[in-house]
Design a protein around this motif. Structure first.
Motif, PDB file in Angstrom:
ATOM      1  N   MET A  52       0.814  -1.215   0.000  1.00 18.59           N
ATOM      2  CA  MET A  52       0.000   0.000   0.000  1.00 18.59           C
ATOM      3  C   MET A  52       0.849   1.268   0.000  1.00 18.59           C
ATOM      4  SD  MET A  52      -3.136  -0.299  -0.424  1.00 18.59           S
ATOM      5  CE  MET A  52      -3.147  -1.726  -1.455  1.00 18.59           C
ATOM      6  N   ALA A  96      -7.162   5.197  -1.725  1.00 16.82           N
ATOM      7  CA  ALA A  96      -7.239   3.748  -1.576  1.00 16.82           C
ATOM      8  C   ALA A  96      -6.132   3.218  -0.670  1.00 16.82           C
ATOM      9  CB  ALA A  96      -7.171   3.074  -2.934  1.00 16.82           C
ATOM     10  N   SER A  97      -4.963   3.857  -0.721  1.00 20.67           N
ATOM     11  CA  SER A  97      -3.881   3.404   0.155  1.00 20.67           C
ATOM     12  C   SER A  97      -4.157   3.736   1.604  1.00 20.67           C
ATOM     13  CB  SER A  97      -2.549   4.017  -0.289  1.00 20.67           C
ATOM     14  OG  SER A  97      -2.501   5.392   0.059  1.00 20.67           O
ATOM     15  N   LEU A  99      -7.158   3.557   2.947  1.00 24.72           N
ATOM     16  CA  LEU A  99      -8.253   2.688   3.406  1.00 24.72           C
ATOM     17  C   LEU A  99      -7.796   1.272   3.695  1.00 24.72           C
ATOM     18  CD1 LEU A  99     -11.075   3.929   1.019  1.00 24.72           C
ATOM     19  CD2 LEU A  99     -10.655   4.591   3.387  1.00 24.72           C
ATOM     20  N   TYR A 100      -6.702   0.846   3.097  1.00 21.25           N
ATOM     21  CA  TYR A 100      -6.283  -0.552   3.279  1.00 21.25           C
ATOM     22  C   TYR A 100      -5.029  -0.678   4.085  1.00 21.25           C
ATOM     23  CZ  TYR A 100      -9.771  -1.716  -0.168  1.00 21.25           C
ATOM     24  OH  TYR A 100     -10.948  -1.877  -0.833  1.00 21.25           O
TER      25      TYR A 100
END
Length: 100
Positions: A52, A96-97, A99-100
């Motif tokens: 990530m 997105a990075s 969130l994960y």
């Protein structure tokens, strides 16, 4: 009006266009700041520990690199048609990075 002024004064005595120069300087500074942030993303892309972090680095390179290219094109009076797609895709990768 300008024709009348230029007939009275030589062109070298007219005041310089300071607004245009200040705007150009400001846009160059903005492009330099965007390029610096793209370099930070490049560093994260190559030195990321997790997947990530690498995705975030790639997103930052895409986001800030496209922003810098768009600003530089704007300085020279051109448009960069695909810049918005790159900016939004890079922003999506950064989010997105997170969130994960």
């Amino acid at each position: 009006m300008l024709r009348r002024i230029t007939t009275i004064l030589p062109l070298t005595m007219l005041p310089p266009n300071d607004h245009h120069d200040r705007r150009r300087t400001g846009l160059f500074l903005l492009a330099a700041a965007c390029a610096f942030l793209a370099g930070q993303g490049l560093f994260l892309l190559f030195n990321g520990d997790t997947g990530m972090e690498i995705v975030r680095g790639g997103g930052e390179v895409l986001l800030w690199g496209c922003a810098a290219a768009a600003v530089l094109a704007r300085v020279h009076g051109h448009a960069l048609p695909g810049a918005r797609l790159g900016i939004w895709t890079g922003a999506g990768l950064v989010v997105a990075s997170w969130l994960y």
